[in-house]
Scaffold this active site. Structure first.
Site, PDB file in Angstrom:
ATOM      1  N   GLU A  43       0.826  -1.215   0.000  1.00  0.00           N
ATOM      2  CA  GLU A  43       0.000   0.000   0.000  1.00  0.00           C
ATOM      3  C   GLU A  43       0.857   1.262   0.000  1.00  0.00           C
ATOM      4  O   GLU A  43       0.606   2.170  -0.786  1.00  0.00           O
ATOM      5  CB  GLU A  43      -0.935   0.040   1.221  1.00  0.00           C
ATOM      6  CG  GLU A  43      -1.721   1.347   1.246  1.00  0.00           C
ATOM      7  CD  GLU A  43      -2.716   1.493   2.376  1.00  0.00           C
ATOM      8  OE1 GLU A  43      -2.765   0.619   3.265  1.00  0.00           O
ATOM      9  OE2 GLU A  43      -3.447   2.501   2.358  1.00  0.00           O
ATOM     10  N   ASP A  63      -0.333  -5.211   3.073  1.00  0.00           N
ATOM     11  CA  ASP A  63      -0.868  -4.049   3.786  1.00  0.00           C
ATOM     12  C   ASP A  63      -0.134  -3.995   5.125  1.00  0.00           C
ATOM     13  O   ASP A  63      -0.371  -4.817   6.003  1.00  0.00           O
ATOM     14  CB  ASP A  63      -2.389  -4.200   4.001  1.00  0.00           C
ATOM     15  CG  ASP A  63      -2.998  -2.900   4.486  1.00  0.00           C
ATOM     16  OD1 ASP A  63      -2.245  -2.034   4.974  1.00  0.00           O
ATOM     17  OD2 ASP A  63      -4.239  -2.757   4.383  1.00  0.00           O
ATOM     18  N   ILE A  65      -0.078  -1.876   7.707  1.00  0.00           N
ATOM     19  CA  ILE A  65      -0.994  -1.687   8.843  1.00  0.00           C
ATOM     20  C   ILE A  65      -2.390  -1.549   8.262  1.00  0.00           C
ATOM     21  O   ILE A  65      -2.667  -0.603   7.509  1.00  0.00           O
ATOM     22  CB  ILE A  65      -0.682  -0.422   9.672  1.00  0.00           C
ATOM     23  CG1 ILE A  65       0.713  -0.504  10.286  1.00  0.00           C
ATOM     24  CG2 ILE A  65      -1.733  -0.246  10.775  1.00  0.00           C
ATOM     25  CD1 ILE A  65       1.044   0.670  11.201  1.00  0.00           C
ATOM     26  N   ASP A  66      -3.265  -2.485   8.562  1.00  0.00           N
ATOM     27  CA  ASP A  66      -4.664  -2.320   8.183  1.00  0.00           C
ATOM     28  C   ASP A  66      -5.396  -1.855   9.436  1.00  0.00           C
ATOM     29  O   ASP A  66      -5.402  -2.550  10.460  1.00  0.00           O
ATOM     30  CB  ASP A  66      -5.259  -3.629   7.665  1.00  0.00           C
ATOM     31  CG  ASP A  66      -6.676  -3.388   7.206  1.00  0.00           C
ATOM     32  OD1 ASP A  66      -6.876  -2.500   6.356  1.00  0.00           O
ATOM     33  OD2 ASP A  66      -7.592  -4.044   7.735  1.00  0.00           O
ATOM     34  N   THR A  68      -5.106   1.836  10.037  1.00  0.00           N
ATOM     35  CA  THR A  68      -4.187   2.921  10.441  1.00  0.00           C
ATOM     36  C   THR A  68      -4.893   3.954  11.321  1.00  0.00           C
ATOM     37  O   THR A  68      -4.326   4.422  12.310  1.00  0.00           O
ATOM     38  CB  THR A  68      -3.586   3.601   9.184  1.00  0.00           C
ATOM     39  OG1 THR A  68      -2.805   2.634   8.488  1.00  0.00           O
ATOM     40  CG2 THR A  68      -2.705   4.781   9.549  1.00  0.00           C
ATOM     41  N   ASP A 193      -5.946  -5.063   0.765  1.00  0.00           N
ATOM     42  CA  ASP A 193      -6.969  -5.341   1.796  1.00  0.00           C
ATOM     43  C   ASP A 193      -7.576  -6.726   1.591  1.00  0.00           C
ATOM     44  O   ASP A 193      -8.098  -7.325   2.533  1.00  0.00           O
ATOM     45  CB  ASP A 193      -8.120  -4.322   1.708  1.00  0.00           C
ATOM     46  CG  ASP A 193      -7.678  -2.908   2.007  1.00  0.00           C
ATOM     47  OD1 ASP A 193      -7.153  -2.681   3.095  1.00  0.00           O
ATOM     48  OD2 ASP A 193      -7.856  -2.037   1.134  1.00  0.00           O
TER      49      ASP A 193
HETATM   50  P1  2AM Z   1      -6.079   1.071   5.928  1.00  0.00           P
HETATM   51  O1  2AM Z   1      -6.176   1.229   7.383  1.00  0.00           O
HETATM   52  O2  2AM Z   1      -5.030   0.094   5.479  1.00  0.00           O
HETATM   53  O3  2AM Z   1      -5.949   2.351   5.160  1.00  0.00           O
HETATM   54  C1  2AM Z   1     -11.226   1.575   7.522  1.00  0.00           C
HETATM   55  O4  2AM Z   1     -10.940   2.761   6.926  1.00  0.00           O
HETATM   56  C2  2AM Z   1     -10.770   0.379   6.702  1.00  0.00           C
HETATM   57  O5  2AM Z   1     -10.940   0.600   5.296  1.00  0.00           O
HETATM   58  C3  2AM Z   1      -9.323   0.031   6.866  1.00  0.00           C
HETATM   59  O6  2AM Z   1      -9.208  -1.343   6.678  1.00  0.00           O
HETATM   60  C4  2AM Z   1      -8.675   0.815   5.764  1.00  0.00           C
HETATM   61  O7  2AM Z   1      -7.404   0.340   5.396  1.00  0.00           O
HETATM   62  C5  2AM Z   1      -9.649   0.620   4.650  1.00  0.00           C
HETATM   63  N1  2AM Z   1      -9.634   1.716   3.674  1.00  0.00           N
HETATM   64  C6  2AM Z   1      -8.725   2.698   3.550  1.00  0.00           C
HETATM   65  N2  2AM Z   1      -9.055   3.548   2.560  1.00  0.00           N
HETATM   66  C7  2AM Z   1     -10.175   3.089   2.036  1.00  0.00           C
HETATM   67  C8  2AM Z   1     -11.036   3.534   0.972  1.00  0.00           C
HETATM   68  N3  2AM Z   1     -10.768   4.638   0.262  1.00  0.00           N
HETATM   69  N4  2AM Z   1     -12.129   2.823   0.719  1.00  0.00           N
HETATM   70  C9  2AM Z   1     -12.397   1.737   1.439  1.00  0.00           C
HETATM   71  N5  2AM Z   1     -11.636   1.277   2.443  1.00  0.00           N
HETATM   72  C10 2AM Z   1     -10.542   1.934   2.747  1.00  0.00           C
HETATM   73 CA    CA Z   2      -6.068  -1.645   4.439  1.00  0.00          CA
HETATM   74 CA    CA Z   3      -2.798   0.109   5.347  1.00  0.00          CA
HETATM   75 CA    CA Z   4      -4.285   3.435   4.225  1.00  0.00          CA
END
Ligand code: 2AM
Ligand code: CA
Ligand code: CA
Ligand code: CA
Length: 250
Positions: A43, A63, A65-66, A68, A193
């Protein structure tokens, strides 16, 4: 308490920390040492708007950190997700729930496990008996918010037992794999994801499809997953959708 160095990416709600970059760099550099010919999709090393193409080559999809936003706020659901594909087929996935020290694993044809315990999805087919998970994502424009609220309203009108948003798409999908939730849907998810979680759910007996009801394309940014085909198809039929673009488009 230690302060985190937080920046924003595509929107004020799209956060990244130094730890996201650090974890991704460590994972990619150590895997590259062992597997110099493999490809990597991560990512934080995929810049916004750039092409992200899954080729036939062995590819690690990461990914770092999922969750964040959860990590920044110290809200517990936070995970590291690593998927591996060859010939565009997902071979295995590993998701580590950092704050609960749970390791979810799945390998094509060999089952899915959490800390060594076999995972099995639920057998719920009826939406009025289902606990459904989704995520908000990071977009806050009117069309995205309208779609999000309309879809929640649709599912609530079908008398679903409950809707939950935990802030980590990979851990939501792990809860589905373990039978703690019955269905999951989201627009905007990227291949990092979906890659690991898709193998884990399929190996736990679940269904992961496109929101159109057709086969999943992990680059299409759209997903419905459920313990049963009946529930996945029902949700896919009900959901309203807008064009989210694809990971492999500029
Ligand atoms: P992330 O933390 O790796 O960015 C909550 O926001 C969840 O949706 C997290 O798993 C996040 O991943 C992911 N996510 C991030 N951006 C997104 C987007 N634009 N649309 C959908 N999900 C997203
Ligand atoms: Ca994610
Ligand atoms: Ca992430
Ligand atoms: Ca992100």
């Amino acid at each position: 308490m230690e302060e985190k160095c937080v920046s924003t990416k595509t929107s004020a709600a799209d956060l990244v920390t130094e730890t996201d970059h650090f974890v991704e760099d460590v994972l990619i550099s150590s895997l590259k040492e062992k597997f110099p010919s493999h490809r990597f999709i991560g990512e934080e090393s995929t810049s916004a708007g750039s092409k992200c193409i899954l080729t036939e080559s062995p590819t690690w999809i990461i990914d770092p950190i999922d969750g964040t936003c959860n990590f920044v706020h110290r809200f517990p659901p936070v995970a590291v997700s690593i998927g591996f594909a060859v010939n565009q087929e997902l071979e295995f996935g590993v998701i580590y729930h950092c704050t609960e020290e749970r390791l979810y694993t799945g390998r094509r044809g060999q089952g899915a496990f959490c800390n060594g315990q076999r995972l099995q999805v639920s057998n719920v087919t009826d939406i009025s008996k289902a606990l459904v998970l989704t995520e908000i994502g990071t977009k806050r424009d009117p069309a995205t918010l309208k779609l999000f609220l309309s879809n929640m309203e649709k599912l609530l009108k079908l008398q679903t037992h409950g809707l939950r948003i935990i802030g980590s798409s990979t851990l939501s999908l792990c809860h589905l794999a373990s039978g703690a939730a019955d269905a999951y849907y989201q627009f905007g998810l990227h291949c990092w994801d979906l890659a690991a979680a898709t193998v884990i759910i399929r190996e736990a007996g679940g269904i992961v499809i496109d929101t159109s009801g057709g086969p999943l394309d992990i680059m299409s940014c759209r997903v419905v997953a459920a313990g049963t085909k009946e529930l996945a198809m029902l949700i896919a039929r009900e959901l309203l959708t807008i064009d989210y673009g694809r990971d492999d488009e500029t």
